[in-house]
Enzyme design. Structure first.
Site, PDB file in Angstrom:
ATOM      1  N   ARG A   5      11.267 -19.375 -13.236  1.00 16.51           N
ATOM      2  CA  ARG A   5      11.453 -18.906 -11.853  1.00 16.51           C
ATOM      3  C   ARG A   5      12.911 -18.482 -11.706  1.00 16.51           C
ATOM      4  O   ARG A   5      13.804 -19.315 -11.830  1.00 16.51           O
ATOM      5  CB  ARG A   5      11.120 -20.057 -10.898  1.00 16.51           C
ATOM      6  N   LYS A  10      21.433 -22.462 -10.322  1.00 12.41           N
ATOM      7  CA  LYS A  10      21.572 -23.790  -9.691  1.00 12.41           C
ATOM      8  C   LYS A  10      22.947 -24.402  -9.949  1.00 12.41           C
ATOM      9  O   LYS A  10      23.650 -24.028 -10.878  1.00 12.41           O
ATOM     10  CB  LYS A  10      20.425 -24.693 -10.128  1.00 12.41           C
TER      11      LYS A  10
END
Ligand code: HH2
Length: 262
Positions: A243, A196
């Protein structure tokens, strides 16, 4: 949980697995690399992403879910009830819902449910997120959704602080710092930090108080070290599921700390 985005525009793997055969290959590869769950998504939720019509999302995910579900536990990453119904009917056993609103659909199928926090919708969520108390707000929201999901009949439940969904770099770090507090609620926690942009921002020398976008961040393919550090941190905090895109590297890192702690 390995990420399988059957999309054209996901922030790090958009377009790579839109093709059915390529998606199956990647799903099987993640299983071989040690993933326990493959999370199939047909609509990007990256900041600025546009909506995908339900018929297109169904066309992307249903054949992939159906094929992989015989081989590995499949989770469906969607916010649409129609897509959730279709995927859970053809073999998915976990509903990963970044809108945290589909608990009753999961309950109907006896499936697991992930309730994630987000502030705003992908098109505008990163424009100017603001919280008075990010940890308190996210914790209270997730506690409410967890109660709702239990009342709807969900028996396998995860809460997720939604890293990068309407959050500044500082907010993401505060939430990672508060993982022990979320774990202490007793509801299993899932977290997704993989590749991210806050990692790219910090890796490029940005400060926690700088906004993502104020400096040129490291690209999504240059964020493995930060992704691993955050996955290891999460596991050390007692998080149940991480995840990730880079399954092999993450499994190696997590096995090391699991066996060290044992
Ligand atoms: N992050 C993304 C998508 N789904 N689900 C949960 N529960 N938690 C997350 O943090 C999360 C999620 C975004 O990552 P990715 O799927 O790689 O990108 P895109 O949304 O662009 O497809």
């Amino acid at each position: 949980m390995g990420v399988l985005n059957v999309t054209s525009d996901s922030f790090s793997d958009g377009g790579l697995y839109l093709d059915y055969e390529a998606a199956l290959r990647r799903g099987r590869e993640m299983l071989a690399e040690g993933a326990d769950i493959v999370d199939v998504g047909g609509e990007s939720t990256r900041p600025g992403a546009g909506a995908v019509p339900a018929d297109e999302e169904l066309r992307r995910v249903v054949p992939v879910v159906e094929a992989l579900a015989d081989e590995v536990r499949v989770s469906i990453d969607t916010t649409k009830a129609s897509v959730a119904h279709a995927a859970l009917s053809c073999g998915a056993t976990l509903l990963n819902d970044v809108s945290a609103s589909l608990a009753s659909v999961a309950a109907e199928y006896g499936a697991g449910f992930v309730a994630m926090h987000r502030k705003g919708m992908p098109a505008e969520m990163q424009l100017d997120p603001h919280y008075d108390d990010v940890v308190g707000e996210v914790r209270d929201f997730l506690a409410e959704r967890a109660d709702e999901a239990k009342a709807a009949g969900v028996t396998e439940l995860y809460i997720d602080p939604g890293i990068g969904f309407g959050k500044t770099v500082r907010n993401n770090l505060q939430l990672l710092g508060a993982l022990p507090e979320l774990v202490a609620t007793g509801v299993p926690v899932l977290v997704g930090t993989s590749r991210k942009s806050f990692i790219g921002h910090l890796g490029a020398g940005g400060s926690a108080d700088g906004r993502v976008g104020d400096i040129a961040p490291l690209g999504a393919d240059e964020r493995l070290a930060g992704s691993l550090a955050s996955a290891v941190w999460a596991m050390a905090c007692g998080v149940a599921v991480v995840r990730v895109h880079d399954v092999a590297a993450t499994v190696q890192a997590l096995r090391l700390i699991r066996d060290t702690a044992a």
